[in-house]
Design a protein around this motif. Structure first.
Motif, PDB file in Angstrom:
ATOM      1  N   LYS A  72       0.828  -1.199   0.000  1.00 40.23           N
ATOM      2  CA  LYS A  72       0.000   0.000   0.000  1.00 40.23           C
ATOM      3  C   LYS A  72       0.867   1.257   0.000  1.00 40.23           C
ATOM      4  O   LYS A  72       1.774   1.390   0.810  1.00 40.23           O
ATOM      5  N   VAL A  73       0.554   2.157  -0.921  1.00 40.92           N
ATOM      6  CA  VAL A  73       1.314   3.395  -1.079  1.00 40.92           C
ATOM      7  C   VAL A  73       0.379   4.574  -0.818  1.00 40.92           C
ATOM      8  O   VAL A  73      -0.684   4.683  -1.436  1.00 40.92           O
ATOM      9  N   ARG A  74       0.783   5.448   0.101  1.00 39.02           N
ATOM     10  CA  ARG A  74      -0.016   6.635   0.423  1.00 39.02           C
ATOM     11  C   ARG A  74       0.252   7.709  -0.640  1.00 39.02           C
ATOM     12  O   ARG A  74       1.401   8.106  -0.863  1.00 39.02           O
ATOM     13  N   THR A  75      -0.802   8.207  -1.292  1.00 39.35           N
ATOM     14  CA  THR A  75      -0.633   9.147  -2.400  1.00 39.35           C
ATOM     15  C   THR A  75      -1.683  10.251  -2.384  1.00 39.35           C
ATOM     16  O   THR A  75      -2.689  10.182  -1.679  1.00 39.35           O
ATOM     17  N   LEU A  76      -1.420  11.244  -3.225  1.00 40.90           N
ATOM     18  CA  LEU A  76      -2.420  12.235  -3.620  1.00 40.90           C
ATOM     19  C   LEU A  76      -2.499  12.214  -5.145  1.00 40.90           C
ATOM     20  O   LEU A  76      -1.476  12.065  -5.818  1.00 40.90           O
ATOM     21  N   ALA A  77      -3.691  12.342  -5.676  1.00 37.79           N
ATOM     22  CA  ALA A  77      -3.836  12.458  -7.137  1.00 37.79           C
ATOM     23  C   ALA A  77      -3.415  13.856  -7.554  1.00 37.79           C
ATOM     24  O   ALA A  77      -3.919  14.849  -7.018  1.00 37.79           O
ATOM     25  N   LYS A  78      -2.479  13.949  -8.482  1.00 40.51           N
ATOM     26  CA  LYS A  78      -2.007  15.255  -8.942  1.00 40.51           C
ATOM     27  C   LYS A  78      -2.575  15.633 -10.306  1.00 40.51           C
ATOM     28  O   LYS A  78      -2.674  16.806 -10.635  1.00 40.51           O
ATOM     29  N   ASP A  79      -2.938  14.638 -11.103  1.00 44.00           N
ATOM     30  CA  ASP A  79      -3.500  14.953 -12.410  1.00 44.00           C
ATOM     31  C   ASP A  79      -4.253  13.748 -12.955  1.00 44.00           C
ATOM     32  O   ASP A  79      -3.819  12.603 -12.779  1.00 44.00           O
ATOM     33  N   VAL A  80      -5.401  14.006 -13.586  1.00 43.42           N
ATOM     34  CA  VAL A  80      -6.161  12.970 -14.278  1.00 43.42           C
ATOM     35  C   VAL A  80      -6.416  13.462 -15.700  1.00 43.42           C
ATOM     36  O   VAL A  80      -6.999  14.533 -15.897  1.00 43.42           O
ATOM     37  N   ALA A  81      -5.952  12.707 -16.684  1.00 43.46           N
ATOM     38  CA  ALA A  81      -6.182  13.045 -18.093  1.00 43.46           C
ATOM     39  C   ALA A  81      -7.420  12.314 -18.589  1.00 43.46           C
ATOM     40  O   ALA A  81      -7.613  11.122 -18.281  1.00 43.46           O
ATOM     41  N   PHE A  82      -8.258  13.027 -19.353  1.00 40.09           N
ATOM     42  CA  PHE A  82      -9.496  12.445 -19.869  1.00 40.09           C
ATOM     43  C   PHE A  82      -9.502  12.466 -21.393  1.00 40.09           C
ATOM     44  O   PHE A  82      -8.933  13.366 -22.020  1.00 40.09           O
ATOM     45  N   ASP A  83     -10.151  11.473 -21.966  1.00 36.73           N
ATOM     46  CA  ASP A  83     -10.320  11.420 -23.419  1.00 36.73           C
ATOM     47  C   ASP A  83     -11.247  12.565 -23.843  1.00 36.73           C
ATOM     48  O   ASP A  83     -12.316  12.752 -23.250  1.00 36.73           O
ATOM     49  N   VAL A  84     -10.853  13.324 -24.862  1.00 40.37           N
ATOM     50  CA  VAL A  84     -11.629  14.495 -25.255  1.00 40.37           C
ATOM     51  C   VAL A  84     -12.971  14.122 -25.889  1.00 40.37           C
ATOM     52  O   VAL A  84     -13.888  14.947 -25.938  1.00 40.37           O
ATOM     53  N   VAL A  85     -13.102  12.889 -26.357  1.00 40.40           N
ATOM     54  CA  VAL A  85     -14.346  12.456 -26.999  1.00 40.40           C
ATOM     55  C   VAL A  85     -15.259  11.732 -26.017  1.00 40.40           C
ATOM     56  O   VAL A  85     -16.431  12.078 -25.860  1.00 40.40           O
ATOM     57  N   THR A  86     -14.720  10.736 -25.326  1.00 36.81           N
ATOM     58  CA  THR A  86     -15.544   9.915 -24.434  1.00 36.81           C
ATOM     59  C   THR A  86     -15.609  10.450 -23.014  1.00 36.81           C
ATOM     60  O   THR A  86     -16.462  10.040 -22.228  1.00 36.81           O
TER      61      THR A  86
END
Length: 229
Positions: A72-86
């Protein structure tokens, strides 16, 4: 305080666009864990599980425990990339953090007691939100889910600055509190005689255009009937 989120992951043996596309076809989302003076680790996540956590509304300001093959690794989400179409997630960046680390996160602002604001309830003023989120520096174990702004007693024309807002215990704003305007209460919009005249002119023009189109359609129909006859 925001709840700790949990995600399971597997390590990625291959990198590159081709490998990433193959993962996405199998319902997986490529990701990377970096930071805390350790080497980056390439992983992939279950797309459905990731979407479920994204839908909590607190994904970007919660501690996320990523289980990579039992570790288990303790993290923070720094960026989420999304598909521009879906609009589906296609890549996630996670930052490793220590248990008691101090982190910087954007926390959403929530406004309460609008009915107790005379400028809104009595005078018909409009709440104009300037800052939907405020960036705070806090301990990773004590990240707030929201910042509450009480509108009680607020009048038309007032501005609410960050210095007027009570921040959660232990939290500090990254920006100067006097320099940040969180919201204003603006006067209700009223139509002037000029506005009303312009609206009437537009409505008349639209009515005339519709009548002309109807007349043209009728003429076309008559022409077709004569041709058939």
């Amino acid at each position: 305080m925001s709840d700790t989120l949990h995600l399971s992951a597997e390590t990625r043996d291959r990198a590159g666009k081709g490998a990433s596309r193959a993962l996405r076809r199998d319902g997986r989302v490529p990701a990377v864990i970096y930071g805390n003076k350790q080497d980056p680790e390439s992983i992939h996540l279950n797309a459905r599980e990731l979407m479920k956590q994204l839908m909590t509304g607190h994904f970007m300001n919660s501690v996320i425990m990523v289980d990579v093959g039992g570790k288990k690794v303790r993290t923070l989400a720094k960026d989420v990339a999304f598909d521009v179409v879906t609009d589906q997630p296609i890549h996630v960046d996670f930052l490793r953090i220590a248990k008691n680390a101090t982190v910087t996160v954007a926390v959403p602002v929530v406004f309460t007691n609008e009915d107790d604001a005379p400028g809104i309830k009595r005078d018909g003023g409009v709440l104009n939100v300037v800052a939907h989120e405020i960036e705070l520096t806090v301990e990773a174990s004590n990240i707030p889910t929201e910042i509450v702004v009480d509108l009680t007693g607020r009048e038309v024309g007032e501005s609410i600055h960050l210095s007027d807002v009570k921040l959660p215990n232990g939290a500090e704003a990254t920006a100067s509190e006097d320099a940040v305007t969180v919201a204003t209460i603006t006067p209700p919009t009223t139509l002037t005689a000029e506005d009303e005249a312009l609206d009437a002119e537009v409505a008349e023009a639209q009515s005339a255009e519709a009548a002309a189109e109807a007349e043209a359609d009728e003429a076309d129909a008559e022409g077709e009937d004569k041709a058939e006859g």
